[in-house]
Design a protein around this motif. Sequence first.
Motif, PDB file in Angstrom:
ATOM      1  N   ASP A  45       1.923   1.339  -3.594  1.00 47.39           N
ATOM      2  CA  ASP A  45       2.201   0.277  -2.622  1.00 47.39           C
ATOM      3  C   ASP A  45       2.523  -1.043  -3.317  1.00 47.39           C
ATOM      4  N   ASN A  76      -2.547   5.374  -4.573  1.00 49.37           N
ATOM      5  CA  ASN A  76      -1.846   4.810  -3.416  1.00 49.37           C
ATOM      6  C   ASN A  76      -1.663   3.302  -3.550  1.00 49.37           C
ATOM      7  N   ARG A 123       6.075  -3.161  -3.063  1.00 49.10           N
ATOM      8  CA  ARG A 123       6.150  -4.548  -2.603  1.00 49.10           C
ATOM      9  C   ARG A 123       6.900  -5.424  -3.601  1.00 49.10           C
TER      10      ARG A 123
END
Length: 227
Positions: free
Chosen positions: A187, A183, A191
């Motif tokens: 992420d 995860n 970004r």
Amino acid sequence: MVSVGEVNVEEVQNIREVVFDNFSTHFKVVREGRPGIQGLHFRKLSFGEAGNLTRPFSLEEVKQAIWDYDGLKSPVPDDINFDFIRKFWDVMKDDFMTILTEFHRNGKLTNGLNSTFIALIPKVHSLQCLNDFCPISLVGCMDKVLAKVLANHLRTVIGNVVSDSQSTFVKGKQILDGILIANEVVDEDKRKNKELLKFKVDIRKAYDSVDLKYLDAVMENMNFPTS
């Protein structure tokens, strides 16, 4: 009625046959092209670590294995649970040690001690087909004690041969660690607008499909005792 693929099967005898045929294939080795271990480098056990795995079973560790189990676990198929064994341990301990010592010497269990009942456990709420069930083996207390003692022996060395990236079955790590790391990677790439390729591996029958000969070859390469 039970569904097998797109076919509905009725009547008890017919259902019994298709259920047996379906799940019996889970425990058969499928001979297909698989990579070997040639050229691979494994961490290896030291001579002392390997020798520690084959040490005789002590009364103390057998007793500890029994006390580690839930006393009221299902008693099938021998109709004896661990609470019963604890209460009569002084009477039964010599018999336990005789059987386990015999196994340690000859590598064989007395006939019937490792007999099991196969039970089907639902994996989903809405059952549609046979693959919605998971087969488990209900074994007797003696088999569980032996497995526990052997696992405790293995636990002392397993951390020295598994990969640093493995997060399962390693003391101090949890299976959820891998999910959390995945995860974080996703992420982070989102970004920074990085391209990311994700794929999910279906390991539904991972343990049922393990080639034991391949596993033996890997463990032998790691210097696990072979006899």
